[in-house]
Design an enzyme around this catalytic site. Structure first.
Site, PDB file in Angstrom:
ATOM      1  N   ASN A  69       0.983  -1.100   0.088  1.00 61.28           N
ATOM      2  CA  ASN A  69      -0.165  -0.056   0.030  1.00 61.28           C
ATOM      3  C   ASN A  69       0.702   1.246  -0.095  1.00 61.28           C
ATOM      4  O   ASN A  69       1.853   1.264   0.522  1.00 61.28           O
ATOM      5  CB  ASN A  69      -1.105   0.063   1.219  1.00 61.28           C
ATOM      6  CG  ASN A  69      -0.393   0.721   2.535  1.00 61.28           C
ATOM      7  OD1 ASN A  69      -0.120   2.064   2.480  1.00 61.28           O
ATOM      8  ND2 ASN A  69       0.254  -0.050   3.255  1.00 61.28           N
ATOM      9  N   CYS A 131       5.500   5.022   9.455  1.00 68.19           N
ATOM     10  CA  CYS A 131       4.961   4.749   8.220  1.00 68.19           C
ATOM     11  C   CYS A 131       5.916   4.899   7.235  1.00 68.19           C
ATOM     12  O   CYS A 131       6.588   5.817   7.010  1.00 68.19           O
ATOM     13  CB  CYS A 131       3.922   6.046   7.929  1.00 68.19           C
ATOM     14  SG  CYS A 131       3.315   5.815   6.431  1.00 68.19           S
ATOM     15  N   LYS A 167       4.018   2.982  17.801  1.00 64.79           N
ATOM     16  CA  LYS A 167       4.099   2.012  16.653  1.00 64.79           C
ATOM     17  C   LYS A 167       5.505   2.048  15.979  1.00 64.79           C
ATOM     18  O   LYS A 167       5.873   3.002  15.674  1.00 64.79           O
ATOM     19  CB  LYS A 167       2.948   2.279  15.716  1.00 64.79           C
ATOM     20  CG  LYS A 167       2.808   1.061  14.650  1.00 64.79           C
ATOM     21  CD  LYS A 167       1.433   1.040  13.937  1.00 64.79           C
ATOM     22  CE  LYS A 167       1.643   0.016  12.900  1.00 64.79           C
ATOM     23  NZ  LYS A 167      -0.053  -0.001  12.372  1.00 64.79           N
ATOM     24  N   ASN A 194       4.795  -1.991  11.870  1.00 58.35           N
ATOM     25  CA  ASN A 194       4.178  -1.527  10.667  1.00 58.35           C
ATOM     26  C   ASN A 194       4.724  -2.171   9.477  1.00 58.35           C
ATOM     27  O   ASN A 194       5.593  -2.779   9.659  1.00 58.35           O
ATOM     28  CB  ASN A 194       4.714   0.188  10.692  1.00 58.35           C
ATOM     29  CG  ASN A 194       3.456   0.925  10.069  1.00 58.35           C
ATOM     30  OD1 ASN A 194       3.168   0.524   9.010  1.00 58.35           O
ATOM     31  ND2 ASN A 194       3.621   2.098  10.402  1.00 58.35           N
ATOM     32  N   GLY A 249       0.107  -9.611   9.592  1.00 57.48           N
ATOM     33  CA  GLY A 249      -0.149 -10.705   8.746  1.00 57.48           C
ATOM     34  C   GLY A 249      -1.126 -11.769   9.570  1.00 57.48           C
ATOM     35  O   GLY A 249      -1.076 -12.926   9.186  1.00 57.48           O
ATOM     36  N   THR A 271      -4.785  -6.367   7.321  1.00 56.78           N
ATOM     37  CA  THR A 271      -4.803  -6.743   5.890  1.00 56.78           C
ATOM     38  C   THR A 271      -5.767  -7.816   5.644  1.00 56.78           C
ATOM     39  O   THR A 271      -6.407  -7.429   4.800  1.00 56.78           O
ATOM     40  CB  THR A 271      -3.474  -7.197   5.285  1.00 56.78           C
ATOM     41  OG1 THR A 271      -2.557  -6.239   5.606  1.00 56.78           O
ATOM     42  CG2 THR A 271      -3.510  -7.517   3.742  1.00 56.78           C
TER      43      THR A 271
END
Ligand code: RRO
Length: 308
Positions: A69, A131, A167, A194, A249, A271
């Site tokens: 993404n 990110c 995170k 992440n 995952g 996801t």
């Protein structure tokens, strides 16, 4: 009956299954599929102090056993989110974890200041330091212990007693040191991990698959689950007093159990939700069923058990 309750820092949750930021909308979008109050908490898409348009399309691309993404941090900004999105989550009686991002420590502080007066439904704030789509992944706060510390410190300073989670990324050699820096700066938990920097190229057109082009995107999904297990495990070993939220995952109850055994107190489902909007609740039910069939009376028995 299995006791599913867990604790992340000083926050008590009725069960350990949460949504992952960026995979469950900005607000109560998933309430159309199941009652969000059934989850431990809902983590919303990361917010900047101000609005941000995000990256050009295509923003997602399916790859073997996962997804890339490059959404590019699109969001309405904290003030608009509090006004327009939070009320539906409150009406759904969800426990909400707000997520914030920034390019600078001042940005993190500004976002935290806007959240300071948020209602108590916002049970924690996740500080997104990792990110992969911020400036093409060149400036990950969580690749530096001092940058992690500065950002977390600024947010904790503003938010006082509201729990702050950091995170992190696994794109480091010593994630334990980064986690320890977040803990020392006042984070009650770290969220591992992440997405990982990735890229796909269309061999026919010889063009990048994602709209961000040479900046690539973030890899998520089953392909990187073992990376998440390793990161959670290593943080737990390096900072045993620090709560860890595992993410990466998770598509089944067994995947979640694995992260709990590695040391996570709670697990986020990300996801898998793109394929099945009810995935997080299914994972919760599979965790409960796994415990029942394995004679586990309380989730707490599992947390970090691999280290024993
Ligand atoms: O918006 C994104 O592109 C994005 C974010 Br904020 C993040 O933290 N992780 C990710 O894979 N994508």
């Amino acid at each position: 009956m299995v006791n599913l309750s867990t604790r992340v820092g000083n926050l008590e949750l009725p069960n350990p299954i949460l949504t992952a930021s960026g995979t469950a909308g900005h607000g109560a979008e998933l309430e159309a599929y199941f009652p969000l109050r059934e989850l431990g908490a809902v983590v919303v898409k990361s917010l900047h102090a101000g609005s941000w348009p995000g990256n050009p399309a295509p923003r997602v691309h399916a790859v073997t056993a996962g997804m890339l993404n490059s959404v590019g941090l699109q969001g309405p900004g904290v003030a608009a989110w509090l006004r327009d999105d939070l009320p539906a989550l409150q009406a759904a009686q969800a426990r909400v974890v707000a997520s914030i991002w920034g390019r600078s420590v001042a940005d993190y502080r500004a976002a935290a200041e806007l959240l300071a007066a948020a209602p108590s439904d916002v049970v924690a704030v996740e500080v997104n330091l990792s990110c992969p789509n911020l400036d093409g992944g060149k400036h990950l706060f969580a690749q530096s212990a001092s940058a992690t510390s500065d950002a977390v410190h600024a947010v904790v300073d503003v938010l006082g007693s509201r729990p702050v989670w950091a995170k992190l990324t696994a794109q480091v050699t010593g994630i334990g040191e980064i986690a320890a820096a977040a803990q020392a700066a006042g984070a009650q938990a770290v969220v591992c991990i992440n997405t990982l920097l990735g890229m796909a190229i269309d061999t026919g057109s010889r063009r990048y698959r994602l709209g961000a082009g040479p900046a690539g995107g973030g890899l998520s999904g089953p392909a990187f689950h073992p990376v998440a297990v390793r990161a959670v495990h290593d943080v737990c070993a390096a900072a045993p007093e620090l709560s860890v939220v595992g993410v990466g995952g998770v598509a089944s109850g067994v995947d979640a159990i694995e992260l709990l055994l590695a040391g996570a107190s709670a697990v986020q489902v990300g996801t898998a939700t793109f394929e099945d909007p009810v995935a997080s609740r299914r994972v919760l039910r599979e965790v409960e069923e796994w415990c029942r069939s394995h004679g586990v009376l309380a989730i707490e028995e599992l947390i970090g058990a691999a280290h024993d």
